[in-house]
Design a protein around this motif. Structure first.
Motif, PDB file in Angstrom:
ATOM      1  N   GLU A  17      38.740  14.821  39.369  1.00 29.71           N
ATOM      2  CA  GLU A  17      37.697  15.558  38.679  1.00 29.71           C
ATOM      3  C   GLU A  17      38.245  16.959  38.414  1.00 29.71           C
ATOM      4  O   GLU A  17      38.849  17.575  39.296  1.00 29.71           O
ATOM      5  N   GLU A  18      38.065  17.447  37.195  1.00 28.84           N
ATOM      6  CA  GLU A  18      38.571  18.760  36.813  1.00 28.84           C
ATOM      7  C   GLU A  18      37.391  19.718  36.654  1.00 28.84           C
ATOM      8  O   GLU A  18      36.486  19.462  35.883  1.00 28.84           O
ATOM      9  N   ILE A  19      37.432  20.782  37.423  1.00 30.02           N
ATOM     10  CA  ILE A  19      36.309  21.722  37.486  1.00 30.02           C
ATOM     11  C   ILE A  19      36.801  23.125  37.113  1.00 30.02           C
ATOM     12  O   ILE A  19      37.887  23.536  37.520  1.00 30.02           O
ATOM     13  N   ILE A  20      35.987  23.838  36.352  1.00 29.35           N
ATOM     14  CA  ILE A  20      36.244  25.248  36.069  1.00 29.35           C
ATOM     15  C   ILE A  20      35.093  26.030  36.682  1.00 29.35           C
ATOM     16  O   ILE A  20      33.922  25.703  36.463  1.00 29.35           O
ATOM     17  N   VAL A  21      35.437  27.053  37.474  1.00 27.80           N
ATOM     18  CA  VAL A  21      34.405  27.869  38.120  1.00 27.80           C
ATOM     19  C   VAL A  21      34.555  29.328  37.706  1.00 27.80           C
ATOM     20  O   VAL A  21      35.652  29.806  37.431  1.00 27.80           O
ATOM     21  N   LEU A  22      33.435  30.012  37.669  1.00 23.47           N
ATOM     22  CA  LEU A  22      33.391  31.442  37.409  1.00 23.47           C
ATOM     23  C   LEU A  22      33.032  32.118  38.724  1.00 23.47           C
ATOM     24  O   LEU A  22      32.063  31.726  39.383  1.00 23.47           O
ATOM     25  N   ILE A  23      33.817  33.114  39.110  1.00 22.85           N
ATOM     26  CA  ILE A  23      33.643  33.760  40.406  1.00 22.85           C
ATOM     27  C   ILE A  23      33.367  35.244  40.200  1.00 22.85           C
ATOM     28  O   ILE A  23      34.177  35.947  39.602  1.00 22.85           O
ATOM     29  N   ASP A  24      32.227  35.697  40.671  1.00 24.23           N
ATOM     30  CA  ASP A  24      31.916  37.129  40.674  1.00 24.23           C
ATOM     31  C   ASP A  24      32.245  37.658  42.066  1.00 24.23           C
ATOM     32  O   ASP A  24      31.742  37.153  43.068  1.00 24.23           O
ATOM     33  N   HIS A  25      33.095  38.691  42.099  1.00 27.28           N
ATOM     34  CA  HIS A  25      33.496  39.268  43.391  1.00 27.28           C
ATOM     35  C   HIS A  25      33.453  40.786  43.287  1.00 27.28           C
ATOM     36  O   HIS A  25      34.457  41.461  43.126  1.00 27.28           O
ATOM     37  N   LYS A  26      32.251  41.317  43.383  1.00 29.91           N
ATOM     38  CA  LYS A  26      32.047  42.757  43.243  1.00 29.91           C
ATOM     39  C   LYS A  26      32.588  43.505  44.452  1.00 29.91           C
ATOM     40  O   LYS A  26      32.351  43.131  45.589  1.00 29.91           O
ATOM     41  N   ASN A  27      33.334  44.561  44.147  1.00 32.66           N
ATOM     42  CA  ASN A  27      33.935  45.434  45.163  1.00 32.66           C
ATOM     43  C   ASN A  27      34.833  44.683  46.131  1.00 32.66           C
ATOM     44  O   ASN A  27      34.980  45.089  47.283  1.00 32.66           O
ATOM     45  N   GLU A  28      35.400  43.585  45.690  1.00 35.54           N
ATOM     46  CA  GLU A  28      36.323  42.786  46.503  1.00 35.54           C
ATOM     47  C   GLU A  28      37.527  42.403  45.651  1.00 35.54           C
ATOM     48  O   GLU A  28      37.426  42.331  44.430  1.00 35.54           O
ATOM     49  N   PRO A  29      38.660  42.119  46.278  1.00 42.28           N
ATOM     50  CA  PRO A  29      39.820  41.646  45.515  1.00 42.28           C
ATOM     51  C   PRO A  29      39.601  40.207  45.041  1.00 42.28           C
ATOM     52  O   PRO A  29      38.623  39.554  45.408  1.00 42.28           O
ATOM     53  N   THR A  30      40.531  39.719  44.245  1.00 41.63           N
ATOM     54  CA  THR A  30      40.475  38.325  43.798  1.00 41.63           C
ATOM     55  C   THR A  30      40.420  37.426  45.027  1.00 41.63           C
ATOM     56  O   THR A  30      41.199  37.594  45.965  1.00 41.63           O
TER      57      THR A  30
END
Length: 94
Positions: A17-30
């Motif tokens: 299964e191929e998944i694309i996710v969007l990650i919000d990481h405020k005031n944090e590194p990748t």
């Protein structure tokens, strides 16, 4: 870290299964690959050891990343299809 699935497709040819996710990481590194794998595992109910984070793209000056993830049905297919350097990055092999 807030993670949202934006695309989820079943690839029967490659048995994954191929998944694309969007990650919000405020005031944090990748986020680290291991953290993303754990979060996706909890969201979709699959074993973390069958999840591979292929790529992570982080936009400059934005605290948002996009990750491309493959979720395999079994370990044999994963090790046969994924390049070794990707498996090493995900700490699946040494």
């Amino acid at each position: 870290m807030d993670l949202k699935i934006i695309s989820r497709e079943n690839n029967q040819l490659l048995n994954r299964e191929e998944i694309i996710v969007l990650i919000d990481h405020k005031n944090e590194p990748t986020p680290k690959r291991d953290d993303i794998r754990e979060k996706v595992s909890a969201m979709i109910g699959k074993d973390k050891n069958l999840i591979v984070v292929e790529k992570i793209f982080t936009r400059i000056w934005k605290q948002r990343s996009k990750a491309f993830i493959n979720v395999y049905q079994n370990e044999e297919d994963m090790k046969k299809l994924e390049p070794k350097h990707i498996l090493k990055r995900n700490k699946i092999i040494q």
